[in-house]
Design a protein around this motif. Structure first.
Motif, PDB file in Angstrom:
ATOM      1  N   GLU A  12       2.209  40.458  20.028  1.00 29.67           N
ATOM      2  CA  GLU A  12       2.376  39.040  19.696  1.00 29.67           C
ATOM      3  C   GLU A  12       3.275  38.333  20.712  1.00 29.67           C
ATOM      4  O   GLU A  12       2.994  37.209  21.121  1.00 29.67           O
ATOM      5  N   ARG A  13       4.351  39.001  21.118  1.00 31.80           N
ATOM      6  CA  ARG A  13       5.253  38.408  22.122  1.00 31.80           C
ATOM      7  C   ARG A  13       4.537  38.215  23.462  1.00 31.80           C
ATOM      8  O   ARG A  13       4.695  37.191  24.117  1.00 31.80           O
ATOM      9  N   GLU A  16       2.210  35.188  23.185  1.00 28.26           N
ATOM     10  CA  GLU A  16       2.973  33.934  23.274  1.00 28.26           C
ATOM     11  C   GLU A  16       3.407  33.661  24.716  1.00 28.26           C
ATOM     12  O   GLU A  16       3.285  32.533  25.203  1.00 28.26           O
ATOM     13  N   GLN A  17       3.909  34.687  25.363  1.00 22.08           N
ATOM     14  CA  GLN A  17       4.388  34.531  26.738  1.00 22.08           C
ATOM     15  C   GLN A  17       3.240  34.148  27.677  1.00 22.08           C
ATOM     16  O   GLN A  17       3.373  33.221  28.486  1.00 22.08           O
ATOM     17  N   ASN A  19       0.439  32.689  26.904  1.00 25.09           N
ATOM     18  CA  ASN A  19       0.009  31.319  26.589  1.00 25.09           C
ATOM     19  C   ASN A  19       0.946  30.282  27.197  1.00 25.09           C
ATOM     20  O   ASN A  19       0.505  29.257  27.708  1.00 25.09           O
ATOM     21  N   ARG A  20       2.252  30.563  27.143  1.00 28.72           N
ATOM     22  CA  ARG A  20       3.218  29.635  27.753  1.00 28.72           C
ATOM     23  C   ARG A  20       2.997  29.537  29.254  1.00 28.72           C
ATOM     24  O   ARG A  20       3.000  28.447  29.831  1.00 28.72           O
ATOM     25  N   VAL A  38      -5.110  37.169  27.401  1.00 32.09           N
ATOM     26  CA  VAL A  38      -4.703  36.806  26.040  1.00 32.09           C
ATOM     27  C   VAL A  38      -5.760  37.275  25.040  1.00 32.09           C
ATOM     28  O   VAL A  38      -5.431  37.825  23.988  1.00 32.09           O
ATOM     29  N   ARG A  42      -5.209  39.856  21.993  1.00 32.96           N
ATOM     30  CA  ARG A  42      -5.551  39.510  20.605  1.00 32.96           C
ATOM     31  C   ARG A  42      -6.462  40.565  19.985  1.00 32.96           C
ATOM     32  O   ARG A  42      -6.310  40.915  18.813  1.00 32.96           O
TER      33      ARG A  42
END
Length: 94
Positions: A12-13, A16-17, A19-20, A38, A42
């Motif tokens: 999950e981290r 998020e990273q 995606n940022r 990503v 997932r």
């Protein structure tokens, strides 16, 4: 730690990273690679969570079988294997 055993929180981290980072990238090729990564992450996350659910279902059923048999000592593997078999049968596999 083997990547196959990667913790869902770590995945999950990473999602998020990535995606940022992807939100700031202007190069289309890099953006596409990041978004593909990503999606891979997932998919792995879904697999890990499904495996965790399966293991928990088997554990709960093995415990139930153990209690039904009067909590005998030294038969944990037997009950685990029976629970695995039942779980596989309920999913349509043997």
């Amino acid at each position: 730690m083997d990547q196959r055993d990667e913790d869902p929180r770590d995945l999950e981290r990473k999602i998020e990273q990535a995606n940022r980072i992807a939100s700031r990238v202007t190069d289309q090729t890099t953006y596409q690679r990041l978004t593909a990564w990503v999606e891979e992450l997932r998919k792995k996350l879904r697999q890990r969570l499904a495996a965790r659910r399966t293991k928990e279902e088997i554990r709960a059923r093995a415990h139930e079988l153990w209690e039904q048999q009067g909590r005998p000592v030294g038969r944990d593997v037997e009950f685990w294997l029976q629970a695995e078999q039942e779980h596989g049968d309920s999913k349509g596999t043997s």
